[in-house]
Design a protein around this motif. Structure first.
Motif, PDB file in Angstrom:
ATOM      1  N   GLY A 138       0.756  -1.076  -0.329  1.00  0.00           N
ATOM      2  CA  GLY A 138       0.035  -0.399   0.075  1.00  0.00           C
ATOM      3  C   GLY A 138       0.574   1.600  -0.108  1.00  0.00           C
ATOM      4  N   THR A 139       0.178   2.479  -0.520  1.00  0.00           N
ATOM      5  CA  THR A 139       0.606   3.640  -0.123  1.00  0.00           C
ATOM      6  C   THR A 139      -0.288   4.391   0.933  1.00  0.00           C
ATOM      7  OG1 THR A 139      -0.752   3.808  -2.079  1.00  0.00           O
ATOM      8  CG2 THR A 139       1.194   4.480  -2.632  1.00  0.00           C
ATOM      9  N   GLU A 191      -1.538   6.018   2.598  1.00  0.00           N
ATOM     10  CA  GLU A 191      -3.453   6.205   2.897  1.00  0.00           C
ATOM     11  C   GLU A 191      -3.666   5.038   3.267  1.00  0.00           C
ATOM     12  OE1 GLU A 191      -3.765   4.533  -0.822  1.00  0.00           O
ATOM     13  OE2 GLU A 191      -2.687   5.559   0.727  1.00  0.00           O
ATOM     14  N   THR A 192      -3.530   3.878   2.632  1.00  0.00           N
ATOM     15  CA  THR A 192      -3.918   2.279   2.593  1.00  0.00           C
ATOM     16  C   THR A 192      -3.550   1.640   3.770  1.00  0.00           C
ATOM     17  OG1 THR A 192      -3.643   1.501   0.317  1.00  0.00           O
ATOM     18  CG2 THR A 192      -3.454   0.046   2.132  1.00  0.00           C
ATOM     19  N   THR A 239      -7.224   1.098  -1.015  1.00  0.00           N
ATOM     20  CA  THR A 239      -6.932   2.722  -1.320  1.00  0.00           C
ATOM     21  C   THR A 239      -7.546   3.440  -2.360  1.00  0.00           C
ATOM     22  OG1 THR A 239      -4.499   3.218  -3.007  1.00  0.00           O
ATOM     23  CG2 THR A 239      -5.794   1.723  -4.189  1.00  0.00           C
ATOM     24  N   ASN A 270      -3.930   8.114  -5.509  1.00  0.00           N
ATOM     25  CA  ASN A 270      -3.442   7.269  -4.827  1.00  0.00           C
ATOM     26  C   ASN A 270      -3.130   5.965  -5.844  1.00  0.00           C
ATOM     27  OD1 ASN A 270      -1.835   9.076  -2.440  1.00  0.00           O
ATOM     28  ND2 ASN A 270      -3.577   8.960  -1.805  1.00  0.00           N
TER      29      ASN A 270
END
Length: 502
Positions: free
Chosen positions: A167-168, A170-171, A184, A188
């Motif tokens: 994930g990025t 926020e994930t 997500t 993003n």
């Protein structure tokens, strides 16, 4: 009590490159309280930049009650929480334990340089770039994920078995906030090289190209929608929005109409132009990206010009050269001279981003003579941000067929009046700063509030926008042209510094 009543609030988690903040906003979009915590930056090798994802999550847990306490409110007064985050930073963690596999690789990290070169030579590279509307570059998280799978023994096999998640930021935060929801948002996801920007879902062909198992990827959802309910930090509160930080700033600046643009001046600087439901592809080094999507509505797109080093150049001037003691002092020092003395600084520390996309470039200082003082260097630092903005605006005007009339600005560097005046001078358009300075956070709050009905519609958000400052161009046209020519010659000196091995 209705969600729209004035004694309820919306909270933004603003997860940035150097710090994380929890900010409480009221219905008028005014900041009620702020709690902030810096996190450590790791630089294990030249060009490598890392964060500890667990440290960032622990900071959110600490900041949440502090923001509420400073606002004098309780959880039952919070209508929703929205998240804005540093976008391409890449986290991989164990599905069962929730523990990250090593540190997060930050968007500034350039370790994938050789990998990107190899990927560009593979069959299918052009199609990947077409589907994602992004170049294959070290900037994006898809190559970072491939690098992590290649350099962590057994990780590829574990990912294929569904034991490892990607994930990025926020994930990662939503996973921890909700106790295991793996999602997500479209903004993003659009920064990975893995998303098909038309279907707004992961591209099977791109996943095959990168060799990335679908099982490790989160579900893609609209930016403005209820993702789930928090079980930690803000227990019982709905997580109702997630946007990449620059898209959040566009939302916070209420740039909802095609042709409206904003530039956020932070560690790096990011200029986004709303292009509506049309995905405009640039031939001038700009990125085509998802601006936002409200649940039940088509996605809105944007052209983006990403500049890697602006505010971080001031930090370098302060921390590495030790020529100033605090960032605001650079304006005072720059005002000790009337011009740059013929000196130009091109901060290609991580290569050049838009509109050049030269990952092999490295920073230069040109025009040095014995006449140059630290005042001239300070001025050259500020001017570098303005000229990089000019390069992006020129490319944006050409790509979009529009002519920028006004630039809305936000971010910490907008407190520097000399810089903002210089930006207006080199662009030859007015530069406008809103009353609400925290536009990234505000955008996340607006999106979350919109998702739960705290604000009824986009027009209601527009009414909250008020101008706080304006700078009008005052530079002679001949001087502007001459200085721009000097800048472009300086930029050319950065090219081809890193030579391929062998």
């Amino acid at each position: 009590m209705t969600l729209g009543s004035r004694d309820r609030y919306v909270i933004a988690i603003d997860q940035g490159t150097t710090s994380t903040r929890c900010i409480v906003f009221d219905r008028r979009g005014q900041l009620v309280s702020l709690a902030q915590q810096e996190h450590k930056q790791y630089y294990p090798r030249p060009g490598w930049v890392e964060h500890d994802a667990m440290e960032i999550w622990r900071n959110v847990e600490r900041l949440a009650p502090l923001a509420l306490r400073r606002a004098g409110i309780t959880l039952d007064q919070v209508a929703a929480v929205g998240i804005a985050n540093q976008r391409e930073t890449t986290v991989v963690w164990d599905r069962r334990t929730g523990v990250p596999i090593g540190r997060a690789l930050v968007w500034q990290d350039t370790r994938t340089d050789a990998l990107v070169t190899a990927l560009l030579a593979k069959p299918g590279a052009t199609a990947v770039q077409e589907r994602s509307a992004l170049p294959l570059a070290t900037y994006f998280s898809g190559p970072r994920l491939r690098w992590m799978l290649d350099h962590t023994p057994g990780l590829q096999q574990r990912a294929e078995r569904g034991e490892i998640l990607f994930g990025t930021m926020e994930t990662w935060l939503i996973w921890n906030l909700t106790g295991g929801l793996h999602v997500t948002d479209v903004t993003n996801a659009s920064r990975t090289n893995l998303l098909d920007v038309h279907t707004l879902d992961w591209s099977p062909e791109s996943l095959t190209f990168f060799g990335i198992p679908r099982a490790m990827l989160p579900e893609v959802r609209p930016s403005v929608s209820v993702f789930g309910t928090a079980a930690a930090a803000f227990p019982g509160v709905q997580i109702a929005a997630a946007l990449g930080d620059q898209q959040a700033a566009l939302f916070g600046q209420t740039c909802f109409t095609p042709g409206e643009a904003k530039c956020t001046y932070g560690t790096g600087s990011f200029l986004l132009l709303n292009t509506g439901t049309d995905l405009v592809r640039s031939q001038n080094g700009l990125l085509s990206t998802v601006a936002y999507q409200v649940a039940g509505s088509p996605a809105q797109y944007a052209l983006e010009g990403s500049i890697a080093i602006t505010g971080s150049l001031v930090q370098w001037f302060r921390d590495q050269l030790e020529l100033i003691a605090s960032a605001p002092e650079i304006e005072t020092l720059a005002r000790t001279v009337k011009d740059n003395g013929g000196c130009y600084i091109v901060p290609a520390f991580s290569g050049l981003y838009a509109p050049h996309w030269r990952s092999e470039a490295r920073g230069v200082i040109v025009g040095l003579t014995s006449y140059i003082t630290k005042g001239h260097l300070a001025r050259a630092v500020l001017e570098a941000t303005a000229w990089q903005t000019r390069e992006v605006v020129d490319a944006m005007n050409e790509s979009s067929g529009l002519t920028l009339k006004t630039l809305k600005v936000d971010g910490g560097m907008t407190a520097d009046n000399l810089l903002m005046q210089y930006v207006a001078d080199v662009l030859d358009v007015p530069v406008v700063r809103p009353l609400a300075s925290e536009t990234v956070s505000l955008g996340a709050a607006y999106a979350a509030g919109l998702a739960v009905g705290y604000w009824p519609d986009l027009e209601d958000l527009r009414h909250n926008w008020h101008r706080a400052g304006q700078w009008l161009p005052a530079m002679d046209a001949g001087l502007r042209a001459a200085e721009y020519g000097n800048w472009r010659r300086a930029v050319e000196r950065t090219f081809d510094w890193i030579q391929p091995a062998g």
